[in-house]
Design a protein around this motif. Sequence first.
Motif, PDB file in Angstrom:
ATOM      1  N   LEU A   1       0.801  -1.223   0.000  1.00  0.00           N
ATOM      2  CA  LEU A   1       0.000   0.000   0.000  1.00  0.00           C
ATOM      3  C   LEU A   1       0.835   1.274   0.000  1.00  0.00           C
ATOM      4  O   LEU A   1       0.566   2.204  -0.767  1.00  0.00           O
ATOM      5  CB  LEU A   1      -0.970  -0.003   1.186  1.00  0.00           C
ATOM      6  N   ASP A   2       1.845   1.352   0.835  1.00  0.00           N
ATOM      7  CA  ASP A   2       2.636   2.585   0.904  1.00  0.00           C
ATOM      8  C   ASP A   2       3.294   2.898  -0.434  1.00  0.00           C
ATOM      9  O   ASP A   2       3.325   4.065  -0.869  1.00  0.00           O
ATOM     10  CB  ASP A   2       3.691   2.492   2.011  1.00  0.00           C
ATOM     11  N   ASP A   3       3.811   1.890  -1.104  1.00  0.00           N
ATOM     12  CA  ASP A   3       4.417   2.100  -2.422  1.00  0.00           C
ATOM     13  C   ASP A   3       3.366   2.508  -3.450  1.00  0.00           C
ATOM     14  O   ASP A   3       3.617   3.363  -4.314  1.00  0.00           O
ATOM     15  CB  ASP A   3       5.131   0.829  -2.888  1.00  0.00           C
ATOM     16  N   ILE A   4       2.189   1.908  -3.373  1.00  0.00           N
ATOM     17  CA  ILE A   4       1.099   2.257  -4.297  1.00  0.00           C
ATOM     18  C   ILE A   4       0.677   3.709  -4.107  1.00  0.00           C
ATOM     19  O   ILE A   4       0.478   4.453  -5.079  1.00  0.00           O
ATOM     20  CB  ILE A   4      -0.087   1.295  -4.095  1.00  0.00           C
TER      21      ILE A   4
ATOM     22  N   VAL B   1      -9.263  -2.737   6.959  1.00  0.00           N
ATOM     23  CA  VAL B   1      -9.952  -1.608   6.324  1.00  0.00           C
ATOM     24  C   VAL B   1      -9.565  -0.304   7.012  1.00  0.00           C
ATOM     25  O   VAL B   1      -9.266   0.710   6.357  1.00  0.00           O
ATOM     26  CB  VAL B   1     -11.479  -1.819   6.365  1.00  0.00           C
ATOM     27  N   SER B   2      -9.550  -0.327   8.339  1.00  0.00           N
ATOM     28  CA  SER B   2      -9.158   0.862   9.099  1.00  0.00           C
ATOM     29  C   SER B   2      -7.727   1.282   8.785  1.00  0.00           C
ATOM     30  O   SER B   2      -7.422   2.476   8.652  1.00  0.00           O
ATOM     31  CB  SER B   2      -9.313   0.579  10.599  1.00  0.00           C
ATOM     32  N   GLU B   3      -6.866   0.304   8.615  1.00  0.00           N
ATOM     33  CA  GLU B   3      -5.464   0.594   8.300  1.00  0.00           C
ATOM     34  C   GLU B   3      -5.338   1.246   6.928  1.00  0.00           C
ATOM     35  O   GLU B   3      -4.576   2.209   6.755  1.00  0.00           O
ATOM     36  CB  GLU B   3      -4.651  -0.706   8.337  1.00  0.00           C
TER      37      GLU B   3
ATOM     38  N   SER C   1      -6.515   4.857   7.211  1.00  0.00           N
ATOM     39  CA  SER C   1      -5.552   5.680   7.937  1.00  0.00           C
ATOM     40  C   SER C   1      -4.351   6.028   7.063  1.00  0.00           C
ATOM     41  O   SER C   1      -3.900   7.180   7.025  1.00  0.00           O
ATOM     42  CB  SER C   1      -5.106   4.944   9.204  1.00  0.00           C
ATOM     43  N   ARG C   2      -3.840   5.042   6.348  1.00  0.00           N
ATOM     44  CA  ARG C   2      -2.645   5.285   5.530  1.00  0.00           C
ATOM     45  C   ARG C   2      -2.957   6.154   4.314  1.00  0.00           C
ATOM     46  O   ARG C   2      -2.137   6.984   3.898  1.00  0.00           O
ATOM     47  CB  ARG C   2      -2.020   3.955   5.131  1.00  0.00           C
ATOM     48  N   CYS C   3      -4.150   6.000   3.749  1.00  0.00           N
ATOM     49  CA  CYS C   3      -4.551   6.875   2.643  1.00  0.00           C
ATOM     50  C   CYS C   3      -4.734   8.313   3.136  1.00  0.00           C
ATOM     51  O   CYS C   3      -4.291   9.265   2.470  1.00  0.00           O
ATOM     52  CB  CYS C   3      -5.849   6.372   2.015  1.00  0.00           C
TER      53      CYS C   3
END
Length: 252
Positions: free
Chosen positions: A134-137, A172-174, A177-179
């Motif tokens: 996710l972080d890379d995306i 889902v919460s994660e 939060s990261r988005c």
Amino acid sequence: MPEPRLVEIAALAGCSWVMVDCEHGAVTTADVGRVLVGAPAGFPVLVRVPAAEEVHVKQALDAGAVGIVCPMAENAAAVRELVTWAKYPPFGTRSVGVGRAHGYGLSFAPYLDRANETTSIVVQIESAAGLAALDDILAVEGLGGVLIGPYDLSASLGHVGVPSAPPVLAAVSEVMSRCNAAGVPVGQFFASGTAYTDSPLPDSLDFIAVGLDTALLAQTIHGHVEHIAASACADGPVPGATVLNIAPAPRG
């Protein structure tokens, strides 16, 4: 369903956008242009492509979609490729054609001038692999947003069809939060409006997709039939009444 009036109905009913589903829905990429004709002027329609393939992206955009939704994003390289396919040079490699998006040529130059700025590329995070990447995306330049797919995510995390399972809710919460931290718009699919209002973090979402045309139709018909059946049990059958059968009468 491949019916342009459904897009028009959704707009008239107050929806702020519509997703035409070419992954799980009955609409094929060949149907997209006809379906999008039902969209009122200025009403945003995104197309969920059946797979991350260039031909699906350019056909959806040339047909007039304001963006695409790509299922099962699991690495940044694939997302970067999607952005490249969806943007004209110099930012990408989108092929220049003439379609409904270009007013069939009547608004060709104005569309080209604004397309890179207004075309949105949304990817779905719906697997453990997508979570891991996710972080890379989120760091991919040109990414327009993330749509959480809770049902496939539930399957990937070992809770098939149970998006309310605690590990799925935590995932889902994660993602939310990261988005939020990365400044990337995040949305989620919900089976119903009630599912959205009962969700634990609705304020963390920037957009939502609610319901399916076929499911909404089935639920509405079923609700009316159940209501009539319950009324008949309570008060006795209405004289001469039966549930309407719209099958054609036999000939001969």
